[in-house]
Design a protein around this motif. Structure first.
Motif, PDB file in Angstrom:
ATOM      1  N   TRP A  62      -8.292  -3.889  -0.506  1.00  0.00           N
ATOM      2  CA  TRP A  62      -7.267  -3.997  -1.545  1.00  0.00           C
ATOM      3  C   TRP A  62      -7.117  -2.737  -2.403  1.00  0.00           C
ATOM      4  N   PRO A 100      -5.311   1.047   0.911  1.00  0.00           N
ATOM      5  CA  PRO A 100      -3.941   1.410   0.494  1.00  0.00           C
ATOM      6  C   PRO A 100      -3.861   2.824  -0.072  1.00  0.00           C
ATOM      7  N   PHE A 156      -0.484   5.111  -0.803  1.00  0.00           N
ATOM      8  CA  PHE A 156       0.164   4.236  -1.785  1.00  0.00           C
ATOM      9  C   PHE A 156      -0.521   4.388  -3.135  1.00  0.00           C
ATOM     10  N   LEU A 162      -0.650  -0.880  -5.047  1.00  0.00           N
ATOM     11  CA  LEU A 162      -0.723  -1.809  -3.924  1.00  0.00           C
ATOM     12  C   LEU A 162       0.686  -2.308  -3.591  1.00  0.00           C
ATOM     13  N   PRO A 163       1.154  -2.128  -2.360  1.00  0.00           N
ATOM     14  CA  PRO A 163       2.507  -2.585  -2.009  1.00  0.00           C
ATOM     15  C   PRO A 163       2.630  -4.097  -2.104  1.00  0.00           C
ATOM     16  N   TRP A 217       1.641  -6.069   1.032  1.00  0.00           N
ATOM     17  CA  TRP A 217       0.273  -5.937   1.546  1.00  0.00           C
ATOM     18  C   TRP A 217      -0.390  -7.287   1.843  1.00  0.00           C
TER      19      TRP A 217
END
Length: 441
Positions: A60, A64, A69, A72-73, A76
């Motif tokens: 997590w 990423p 990134f 966090l998208p 995800w």
């Protein structure tokens, strides 16, 4: 156990002989075994929890970031929970024990055969690490029980002694994850529903093993600097209890109880579907839970991690810095995490308590924003007590709230008890109503 008096029925000893049995050499040897088993079991479980904690951070945060990134998208958790669905379904269908018990049925402390430990640990790890909305307590109970039985498999202990050793192993395994070694002991006694005699016999091995386990957890944590992710809330400032807080306790607890009951009803329905089509339903549940987390992130601008996972990371922030969430964000958290919690209860493997604590806390914070006279501490007390009580653990909910709130709990005890009782009564009424409708159909 050696020297056990003749039973007064299958596996029972007369109440009058309890004192004799407590002082028997066989029972004292069992207490010593429980204490000694607590050491290696706690070391193994510490390693398990540390691995889960580190893997969660890897999945997590580290991964990423390594992919470029900055945040966090939102999508995800859809990916991670889809993968989790496949892995858990494989563990359920291919390994002994079906990955452990289904959390939609509530927390159980049944004896786990040693050959089911691997499947339970793998299914629990995949669920916890990849974002399923379940807690770690159920896999720990099963792993502790199975490993304890494995350690004494060549001994000539009676069935009752094996059951007590298994319970002691489970207590040692869960002694730190609730933030206090007393909680698993209370939880075990409540779930077992024992007679006075059986309570006396079981509580001592569990206390000894849980206490030893907590010492080992503390020592290993200080020595290694590693974390296991226990359910805790940082120190809260004590707050007074006003009349308005007492008045609002029953309606707030009722709302929390109905909402949590609905989540478990969704979980039970999902579990029935998953029983016949395990792979399809488990993967679909993972994608749905991940989608709920994604919607939460897109609508609120918060991390999707808050609507996924067990909630133990979000809880301290929510309790001590509730201003970081608007009322709308809390509503979305309750809706999105509630749906994810329901479908995960019926398909993934883990415990029901941790997410119930987080959702109860969110309800309580929302109540403190909307209702006059309810402070943050009172809202937390009512929400958590009511949420955990619906998991069929009313006494554990009271103890857990008191320990989580720390010094702030002293003034909140009346509403904690009222909230737990209210939630339990409503849950019983709803369950009875559901049974009547089912029979009528």
């Amino acid at each position: 156990m050696d020297g056990e008096p003749p039973p007064d029925g299958p596996g029972r000893v007369p109440e009058a002989d309890t004192g004799v049995l407590l002082h028997s050499q066989g029972y004292l040897a069992l207490l010593l075994a429980a204490a000694l088993l607590g050491i290696p079991l706690s070391i193994v479980v510490f390693g398990f929890l540390t691995a889960v904690h580190e893997l969660e951070h890897l999945v997590w945060h580290t991964l990423p970031a390594s992919l470029g990134f900055e945040e966090l998208p939102a999508w995800w958790p859809v990916m991670t929970l889809g993968v989790a669905g496949v892995l858990v379904a494989l563990a359920v269908t291919r390994l002994p024990g079906r990955g452990g018990h289904v959390p939609a049925t509530g927390l159980t402390v049944d004896v786990t055969p040693p050959n089911q430990v691997l499947g339970t640990a793998l299914a629990g790890t995949a669920s916890l690490v990849l974002g399923a909305v379940v807690g770690p307590e159920a896999p720990l109970v099963a792993v502790g029980s199975g490993l304890a039985l494995l350690a004494v498999r060549r001994t000539k202990l009676s069935d009752d002694a094996h059951a007590m050793i298994a319970a002691a192993g489970s207590a040692a395994a869960t002694s730190a994850v609730f933030g206090n070694p007393l909680v698993p002991v209370v939880l075990f006694l409540e779930v077992f529903g024992l007679t006075r005699r059986d309570t006396m016999l079981l509580v001592l091995p569990c206390l000894v093993s849980s206490g030893v386990g907590a010492l080992v957890f503390t020592g290993l944590g200080d020595w290694t600097g590693l974390e296991i992710g226990a359910l805790t809330i940082p120190d809260l400032e004590p707050a007074g209890l006003g009349m308005a807080g007492v008045v609002w306790t029953l309606p707030v607890a009722a709302v929390v109880a109905v909402a949590t009951w609905a989540v478990f009803a969704l979980g039970r329905r999902t579990a029935r579907l998953a029983a016949s089509r395990t792979m399809v339903v488990t993967v679909a549940a993972g994608l749905l839970a991940g989608g709920c987390a994604a919607v939460y992130a897109v609508v609120t601008g918060h991390s999707p991690e808050e609507a996924a996972l067990s909630g133990q990371v979000t809880l301290p922030e929510l309790a001590t810095h509730p201003e970081q969430w608007s009322a709308g964000a809390l509503v979305m958290l309750l809706i999105c995490k509630g749906i994810a919690y329901g479908v995960c209860l019926g398909t993934f493997r883990g415990g029901p308590v941790f997410p119930a604590v987080l959702l109860g806390a969110a309800f309580g914070i929302l109540a403190s924003m909307w209702l006059p006279g309810i402070g943050t501490v009172s809202g937390l007390a009512v929400g958590i007590a009511a949420g955990v009580a619906v998991t069929r653990l009313p006494i554990t909910s009271v103890v857990l709230v008191v320990l989580l709130l720390g010094d702030a709990a002293a003034s909140q005890m009346p509403i904690v008890i009222l909230a737990a009782v209210t939630a339990l009564v409503i849950d019983e009424l709803l369950m009875a109503r559901t049974r009547d409708l089912t029979r009528g159909a």
